[in-house]
Write an enzyme that holds these catalytic residues in place. Structure first.
Site, mmCIF file in Angstrom:
data_model
loop_
_atom_site.group_PDB
_atom_site.id
_atom_site.type_symbol
_atom_site.label_atom_id
_atom_site.label_comp_id
_atom_site.label_asym_id
_atom_site.label_seq_id
_atom_site.Cartn_x
_atom_site.Cartn_y
_atom_site.Cartn_z
ATOM 1 N N ASP A 37 0.851 -1.200 0.000
ATOM 2 C CA ASP A 37 0.000 0.000 0.000
ATOM 3 C C ASP A 37 0.885 1.248 0.000
ATOM 4 O O ASP A 37 2.071 1.184 0.350
ATOM 5 C CB ASP A 37 -0.962 0.012 1.195
ATOM 6 C CG ASP A 37 -0.263 0.151 2.547
ATOM 7 O OD1 ASP A 37 0.837 -0.424 2.710
ATOM 8 O OD2 ASP A 37 -0.800 0.828 3.443
ATOM 9 N N GLU A 60 -0.075 -0.861 5.878
ATOM 10 C CA GLU A 60 1.006 -0.294 6.685
ATOM 11 C C GLU A 60 0.828 1.204 6.851
ATOM 12 O O GLU A 60 1.015 1.757 7.933
ATOM 13 C CB GLU A 60 2.367 -0.603 6.037
ATOM 14 C CG GLU A 60 3.543 -0.461 7.004
ATOM 15 C CD GLU A 60 4.056 0.947 7.186
ATOM 16 O OE1 GLU A 60 4.753 1.198 8.178
ATOM 17 O OE2 GLU A 60 3.750 1.816 6.355
HETATM 18 N N1 BES Z 1 8.611 3.180 5.658
HETATM 19 C C1 BES Z 1 7.938 4.002 6.595
HETATM 20 C C2 BES Z 1 8.618 4.064 7.946
HETATM 21 C C3 BES Z 1 9.993 4.633 7.920
HETATM 22 C C4 BES Z 1 10.248 5.827 7.271
HETATM 23 C C5 BES Z 1 11.006 3.962 8.538
HETATM 24 C C6 BES Z 1 11.531 6.320 7.226
HETATM 25 C C7 BES Z 1 12.269 4.451 8.521
HETATM 26 C C8 BES Z 1 12.537 5.635 7.838
HETATM 27 C C9 BES Z 1 6.519 3.486 6.770
HETATM 28 O O1 BES Z 1 5.893 3.205 5.541
HETATM 29 C C10 BES Z 1 5.684 4.551 7.425
HETATM 30 O O2 BES Z 1 5.463 5.567 6.842
HETATM 31 N N2 BES Z 1 5.227 4.271 8.616
HETATM 32 C C11 BES Z 1 4.276 5.088 9.290
HETATM 33 C C12 BES Z 1 3.602 4.181 10.258
HETATM 34 C C13 BES Z 1 2.343 4.699 10.855
HETATM 35 C C14 BES Z 1 1.273 4.963 9.828
HETATM 36 C C15 BES Z 1 1.856 3.727 11.901
HETATM 37 C C16 BES Z 1 4.992 6.227 9.972
HETATM 38 O O3 BES Z 1 6.127 6.092 10.435
HETATM 39 O O4 BES Z 1 4.390 7.317 10.019
HETATM 40 MN MN MN Z 2 7.072 2.085 4.368
HETATM 41 MN MN MN Z 3 5.271 5.148 4.686
#
Ligand code: BES
Ligand code: MN
Ligand code: MN
Length: 458
Positions: A89, A154
């Site tokens: 997604d 996610e």
């Molecule tokens: N890939 C990201 C998380 C991330 C970003 C890890 C940069 C390390 C470096 C992931 O897709 C994301 O955006 N996660 C969300 C999770 C939330 C919706 C629970 C976030 O971190 O905001």
């Molecule tokens: Mn991600």
């Molecule tokens: Mn993300």
């Protein structure tokens, strides 16, 4: 004989054509009108896994968007099993948000691919699919048993993944988890993330009069809910930028002197911060360095603040209500429920008798640290050494990936965060991109990681 990595290089154009097909499906989990696209992306990914030689690939239902599960278990029971997690997604994106090209019509320019999902996370998932293909096509086999689990929720908080994992423990059983959904500190500086922050999502509602009032008739006599919520929001931090909510910081894991020392060596500078944000000046808790604050400290952030009239022109009212949408990033040891309770008490204490407030809990996920000394980490270190010619640095990352915690909890395995994103990839923003140099180095790293993994003894 062609080596797996030579095969990957020779077939890069084909790989990118296939990745482009995947990226063209606008699998935006947050928007109900894209529900069919989500399913289409899941089916596309499952079919693609089969075409690579995986022996099983299915779209499995959850209470929400489906999970793609695929496997190749031909390495036998004496070989280790790795489970790759990723998400198919993506975040919402529209041309009018400031994209230079259509977000769902990927464009390759200057050895980079631009489009929503290129770095987060379809492009990074592709690294592993293509590493698998390259090894299979050149050697006819794969060094480890490989399971793949791709999630479709996610970006909206992985709400239905925990029950899915808990009810499929046998299916997902593995010795090591692998995730490429994070980034490196800079090009040429391979990075293993050994900690991710958790998250608490909440909303504050402030109400005053039971309907919007004429501001000429009642102004000066009624506490305006948008003013009151602004004062409440302002009270969450002190004037220097420290979190000012009593109890919020109670369980925060104290950084060891070693950690502070190693964070100090992370090559992230104020100039890099400036180049990425273009904000006028640095802000935040003066008791911690910029680098500590970007991953190793908790935060409270208003993501949206609204109330009253926000349309064209003006409307002279005292609005009846105001809302703040808030997420807090948590570091390991902080408990989401406890953190929420601290904010709830704080908001109640800062609500004057002239308005009413309510705080509602949306969801929470604790942070995680992965033991940098786990033998599987050593395998990753050697793999990076091979591809980048240097050992990776270990960092704590500010973002969250709820599945990492869930996999560790349910399967009791280490989860290695080998991310290949770069700081200027513009995740969640217009003009997201993924560097093709990183794509190639990522495949090289992944091929080497899987090759070395059988040496890993738990
Ligand atoms: N890939 C990201 C998380 C991330 C970003 C890890 C940069 C390390 C470096 C992931 O897709 C994301 O955006 N996660 C969300 C999770 C939330 C919706 C629970 C976030 O971190 O905001
Ligand atoms: Mn991600
Ligand atoms: Mn993300």
């Amino acid at each position: 004989m062609t080596t797996p990595f030579e095969y990957a290089l020779e077939n890069q154009d084909t790989f990118l054509r296939e990745l482009t097909e995947f990226l063209r499906i606008p699998s935006i989990s947050a928007q109900p009108q894209h529900k069919a696209d989500i399913r289409k992306a899941a089916e596309w990914a499952a079919a693609h896994c089969l075409s690579l030689g995986m022996t099983r690939a299915e779209v499995l239902e959850t209470e929400g968007h489906p999970v793609v599960y695929a496997e190749w278990l031909g390495a036998g029971s004496s070989a280790p099993t790795a489970i790759l997690y990723g998400h198919y997604d993506v975040q919402p994106a529209e041309l009018k948000d400031g994209w230079h090209t259509e977000p769902f019509q990927p464009v390759i320019m200057d050895d980079k691919i631009y489009g929503r999902g290129t770095a987060d996370d379809k492009g990074q998932v592709f690294i592993h699919l293509k590493a698998f293909e390259s090894v299979m096509k050149t050697t006819g086999t794969f060094p480890v048993n490989l399971k793949i689990m791709l999630e479709g929720e996610e970006e909206v908080g992985s709400i239905h993944l925990r029950p899915f994992i808990q009810s499929h423990v046998e299916l997902l059983k593995a010795d090591v988890g692998l995730v490429s959904d994070s980034g490196m500190i800079a090009p040429g500086t391979p990075t293993i993330v050994y900690g991710l922050r958790g998250l608490v999502e909440l909303e504050i509602y402030v109400t005053g009069p039971d309907h919007d009032l004429h501001s000429g008739a009642y102004g000066g006599t009624v506490d305006n809910p948008t003013h009151a919520i602004s004062r409440i929001v302002a009270s969450l931090h002190d004037a220097q930028g420290r979190i000012a909510v009593p109890g919020f910081l109670d369980d925060v894991r104290v950084l060891t002197p070693d950690e502070r020392e190693s964070i100090a060596h992370v090559p992230f500078t104020e100039a890099m911060w400036k180049a990425e944000t273009n904000a006028p000046a640095i802000w935040g808790d003066p008791d911690f360095t910029l680098k500590e604050r970007t991953g190793a400290r908790p935060t409270i952030e208003v993501n949206g603040l609204f109330g009253g009239y926000t349309g064209d022109g003006s409307k002279t009212i005292i609005p009846a209500k105001a809302t703040a949408k808030i997420t807090c990033r948590l570091v390991p040891n902080q408990n989401p429920q406890k953190v929420f309770a601290a904010i709830e008490r704080h908001v109640a204490a800062h609500t004057p008798p002239t308005v009413r407030s309510k705080v509602s809990f949306k969801r929470g996920e604790p942070g995680i640290v992965v033991d940098p000394n786990d033998p599987a980490m050593q395998v990753a270190v050697e793999a990076y050494q091979h591809s980048y010619g240097k050992a990776p640095i270990f960092t704590l990352e500010g973002g969250s990936i709820p599945a990492v915690m869930m996999l560790r909890e349910a399967l009791g395995i280490p989860v290695i965060l080998m991310g290949f994103g770069l700081p200027d990839d513009r995740l969640h923003a217009p003009n997201e991109k993924f560097s093709l140099e990183q794509f190639r180095l990522g495949m090289q790293t992944a091929i080497e990681f899987y090759r070395l993994l059988p040496n890993y003894k738990k």
